[in-house]
Design a protein around this motif. Structure first.
Motif, PDB file in Angstrom:
ATOM      1  N   GLY A 446      54.515  44.485  37.497  1.00  0.00           N
ATOM      2  CA  GLY A 446      55.107  45.376  38.491  1.00  0.00           C
ATOM      3  C   GLY A 446      54.320  46.634  38.760  1.00  0.00           C
ATOM      4  N   ARG A 447      53.073  46.727  38.267  1.00  0.00           N
ATOM      5  CA  ARG A 447      52.246  47.920  38.480  1.00  0.00           C
ATOM      6  C   ARG A 447      50.793  47.503  38.431  1.00  0.00           C
ATOM      7  NH1 ARG A 447      52.716  53.632  37.432  1.00  0.00           N
ATOM      8  NH2 ARG A 447      50.741  54.537  36.773  1.00  0.00           N
ATOM      9  N   ILE A 448      50.044  47.757  39.509  1.00  0.00           N
ATOM     10  CA  ILE A 448      48.659  47.287  39.571  1.00  0.00           C
ATOM     11  C   ILE A 448      47.921  48.113  40.620  1.00  0.00           C
ATOM     12  CG2 ILE A 448      49.108  45.534  41.341  1.00  0.00           C
ATOM     13  CD1 ILE A 448      47.197  43.676  39.872  1.00  0.00           C
ATOM     14  N   SER A 449      46.632  48.278  40.453  1.00  0.00           N
ATOM     15  CA  SER A 449      45.853  49.005  41.451  1.00  0.00           C
ATOM     16  C   SER A 449      45.631  48.096  42.661  1.00  0.00           C
ATOM     17  CB  SER A 449      44.496  49.422  40.871  1.00  0.00           C
ATOM     18  OG  SER A 449      43.683  48.278  40.638  1.00  0.00           O
ATOM     19  N   PRO A 450      45.444  48.677  43.866  1.00  0.00           N
ATOM     20  CA  PRO A 450      45.179  47.845  45.045  1.00  0.00           C
ATOM     21  C   PRO A 450      43.960  46.944  44.856  1.00  0.00           C
ATOM     22  CG  PRO A 450      45.708  50.084  45.708  1.00  0.00           C
ATOM     23  CD  PRO A 450      45.574  50.101  44.218  1.00  0.00           C
ATOM     24  N   GLU A 451      42.953  47.457  44.159  1.00  0.00           N
ATOM     25  CA  GLU A 451      41.737  46.672  43.937  1.00  0.00           C
ATOM     26  C   GLU A 451      42.032  45.420  43.122  1.00  0.00           C
ATOM     27  OE1 GLU A 451      38.915  48.764  41.600  1.00  0.00           O
ATOM     28  OE2 GLU A 451      37.351  47.234  41.785  1.00  0.00           O
ATOM     29  N   GLU A 452      42.774  45.597  42.014  1.00  0.00           N
ATOM     30  CA  GLU A 452      43.117  44.451  41.177  1.00  0.00           C
ATOM     31  C   GLU A 452      44.055  43.496  41.902  1.00  0.00           C
ATOM     32  OE1 GLU A 452      42.919  46.243  36.674  1.00  0.00           O
ATOM     33  OE2 GLU A 452      44.630  46.771  37.918  1.00  0.00           O
ATOM     34  N   LEU A 453      44.970  44.046  42.704  1.00  0.00           N
ATOM     35  CA  LEU A 453      45.896  43.206  43.460  1.00  0.00           C
ATOM     36  C   LEU A 453      45.136  42.347  44.458  1.00  0.00           C
ATOM     37  CD1 LEU A 453      48.797  42.397  44.165  1.00  0.00           C
ATOM     38  CD2 LEU A 453      48.888  44.389  45.688  1.00  0.00           C
ATOM     39  N   TYR A 454      44.161  42.932  45.141  1.00  0.00           N
ATOM     40  CA  TYR A 454      43.335  42.204  46.108  1.00  0.00           C
ATOM     41  C   TYR A 454      42.595  41.063  45.411  1.00  0.00           C
ATOM     42  CZ  TYR A 454      40.080  41.545  50.020  1.00  0.00           C
ATOM     43  OH  TYR A 454      39.366  41.012  51.066  1.00  0.00           O
ATOM     44  N   ARG A 455      42.053  41.367  44.237  1.00  0.00           N
ATOM     45  CA  ARG A 455      41.313  40.343  43.492  1.00  0.00           C
ATOM     46  C   ARG A 455      42.236  39.222  43.038  1.00  0.00           C
ATOM     47  NH1 ARG A 455      39.357  42.155  37.760  1.00  0.00           N
ATOM     48  NH2 ARG A 455      41.607  42.140  37.571  1.00  0.00           N
ATOM     49  N   ASN A 456      43.380  39.600  42.458  1.00  0.00           N
ATOM     50  CA  ASN A 456      44.273  38.589  41.906  1.00  0.00           C
ATOM     51  C   ASN A 456      44.926  37.726  42.981  1.00  0.00           C
ATOM     52  OD1 ASN A 456      43.648  39.637  39.434  1.00  0.00           O
ATOM     53  ND2 ASN A 456      45.566  40.739  39.149  1.00  0.00           N
ATOM     54  N   MET A 457      44.978  38.234  44.220  1.00  0.00           N
ATOM     55  CA  MET A 457      45.498  37.414  45.322  1.00  0.00           C
ATOM     56  C   MET A 457      44.450  36.435  45.834  1.00  0.00           C
ATOM     57  SD  MET A 457      47.807  40.105  47.541  1.00  0.00           S
ATOM     58  CE  MET A 457      48.282  38.835  48.725  1.00  0.00           C
ATOM     59  N   SER A 458      43.190  36.563  45.340  1.00  0.00           N
ATOM     60  CA  SER A 458      42.098  35.645  45.709  1.00  0.00           C
ATOM     61  C   SER A 458      41.897  35.617  47.218  1.00  0.00           C
ATOM     62  CB  SER A 458      42.401  34.230  45.190  1.00  0.00           C
ATOM     63  OG  SER A 458      42.559  34.232  43.803  1.00  0.00           O
TER      64      SER A 458
END
Length: 498
Positions: A446-458
């Motif tokens: 429930g908490r993540i940086s936009p950069e990591e979120l972009y990466r994890n969404m592939s």
């Protein structure tokens, strides 16, 4: 670009295309190539990682700058230099921006100076930097994992203080026999039943004559964002006078999210929209106590199980009115509120300390990498370097640092991610949608940086603009929050998560 992150290549989701025989030799990667993001947000432009031959045949797109080191330049040292340039802002200073994307530029990149110490010095500096980075990664992982754990602890303590070992569902049908448990409809003032607000507020009234009204997205972290409220016309407000709010009212989101907040005195006489239910506590119920109960994990789960709809999931007022509420004496309610607030205050202090530690860790990482790449420390080592002695010192330094390393350390930098079969990928992999984003966000705690979120969404590298547009839309709808603890850190959080 979607596969290149700071000191890390994520190769779990690769695109494929045809490469002609003429360009294969030119665009095929070789082990030791340093890859830099040519276009990114200004603070991230030039983000670099090292290709270590994880995949035998791999090519790069034109959004990437490939740096293939001279035989006298150690690839790990080249990576150190470019990571220092990126973190110190050297790349962002020379980049040119178009809209919200900055471009490094091949010619501007070529013109940058590059330090060239002896090869043995490069090895010493690179090994020292790698040992330091492993410590930083471990600290970063521990700090990031601590915030959701603190939030979870606060919620567990709140539930324990409110209901102890009771199971609210077991009180169903017993409200007549046990007045400590009542349906929500019986804990509000008799002249103010539970209602939702204005159906169609109409256009904004910004000339000072309008009446402010609260929407779901205005409920954030247990408070109402007063500076973001919109205003409706006086005649619309009067038409929906039944949903007017007063100081001490408890507001509950009922569409998309079930956030909670208490109305402050400044909003006395305002209104709400149809996405919010108003609960005006009776004389024997404290506002803060009711707000804590509605925010408890048990109630949030109870409401979530009664959500209906797909595009606009919501809770019916009928269900809200039937929600069981424990009602001890007012004196006992105040004691419980005090106990819960003490825990929440301590958790907030701890979280603030963690955020400050994260900021200091970022600064220490940038300073240390720059010192090892081309700073005074690197120059001193180059001047005083004696190969045999330095080699022994390097090994001893790394040994001592590793001895101090916790056995449970997490080192994601060196992990080689297995290649996913492109043909067999799930349909949702790489999908730019609100549901996919929420799933990835939930899996991150429930908490993540936009950069990591972009990466994890592939996502594809050309989806940057659409990705940030989706973030803005979801924030406006109240489905996510954008948390900025300071000028350096940005986090995407689930709705209602601080």
């Amino acid at each position: 670009m979607a596969n290149v992150f700071d000191d890390e290549l994520n190769l779990s989701d690769l695109a494929t295309m045809h490469f002609s025989r003429e360009v294969r030799d030119r665009l095929r990667l070789k082990e030791g190539d340093v890859l830099l993001c040519e276009g990114q947000s200004r603070e991230l432009v030039g983000r670099a990682a090292l290709y270590r031959g994880e995949i035998e045949e791999l090519y790069f797109q034109n959004s990437i700058i490939r740096f293939r080191p001279h035989k006298e330049i150690l690839p790990e040292y080249a990576l150190l230099v470019f990571r220092a340039y990126q973190k110190e802002g050297v790349f962002s200073q020379i980049a040119k921006a178009t809209t919200n994307i900055a471009h490094l530029g091949l010619n501007r990149f070529k013109s940058l100076p590059f330090p060239v110490p002896p090869r043995a010095v490069q090895e010493f500096l690179a090994d020292t930097a790698r040992a330091f980075q492993e410590r930083v990664d471990t600290a970063r992982h521990v700090l990031s994992a601590s915030i959701p754990e603190l939030d979870s602890l606060a919620r567990e303590i709140r539930d324990q203080v409110l209901v102890g070992d009771y199971v609210p569902e077991q009180q169903k049908g017993r409200s007549g026999a046990d007045r400590r448990w009542r349906p929500a409809a019986e804990v509000v003032a008799q002249d103010a039943p539970i209602v939702y607000g204005i159906l169609q507020p109409g256009p904004d009234v910004d000339d000072g004559t309008g009446i402010p009204y609260v929407q779901q997205q205005d409920l954030q972290n247990g408070e109402i964002l007063e500076g973001h409220l919109r205003s409706t016309a006086l005649d619309v407000h009067e038409k929906f006078a039944r949903s007017a709010i007063a100081s001490g009212d408890v507001l509950l989101g009922i569409i998309r999210n079930t956030r909670v907040a208490v109305v402050p005195p400044e909003l006395d006489g305002g209104n709400i929209n149809r996405g919010i239910a108003r609960l005006r506590p009776s004389e024997d119920v404290e506002s803060e106590y009711l707000a804590h109960w509605l925010s408890s994990d048990w109630v949030q789960s109870w409401l979530a199980n009664r959500m209906r709809g797909i595009d606009m999931p919501g809770v019916n007022l009928r269900d809200v009115r039937q929600l069981p509420v424990p009602v001890p004496s007012v004196a006992e309610q105040r004691i419980k509120v005090q106990q819960i607030n003490q825990v929440i205050d301590k958790v907030e202090l701890a979280k603030s300390a963690i955020v400050e530690s994260q900021r200091e860790l970022l600064e220490a990482e940038a300073r240390t990498l720059a010192e090892l790449a081309y700073g005074d420390l690197a120059r001193k080592i180059s001047r005083d370097f004696r190969p045999a002695q330095a080699a022994a010192e390097s090994q001893d330094l790394i040994r001592r640092m590793r001895e101090k390393q916790p056995s449970s350390k997490v080192n994601n930098k060196k992990k080689v991610t297995p290649v996913r079969n492109v043909q067999a990928m799930a349909a949702q992999s790489g999908e730019l949608s609100a549901n996919h984003l929420l799933q990835v966000l939930a899996s991150s705690g429930g908490r993540i940086s936009p950069e990591e979120l972009y990466r994890n969404m592939s996502l594809d590298d050309n989806a940057v603009d659409d990705f940030y547009a989706l973030l803005r839309d979801m924030q406006r709808d109240g489905r996510i929050d954008i948390n900025r603890p300071d000028d350096a850190l940005v986090f995407v959080t689930s709705g209602g998560v601080e």
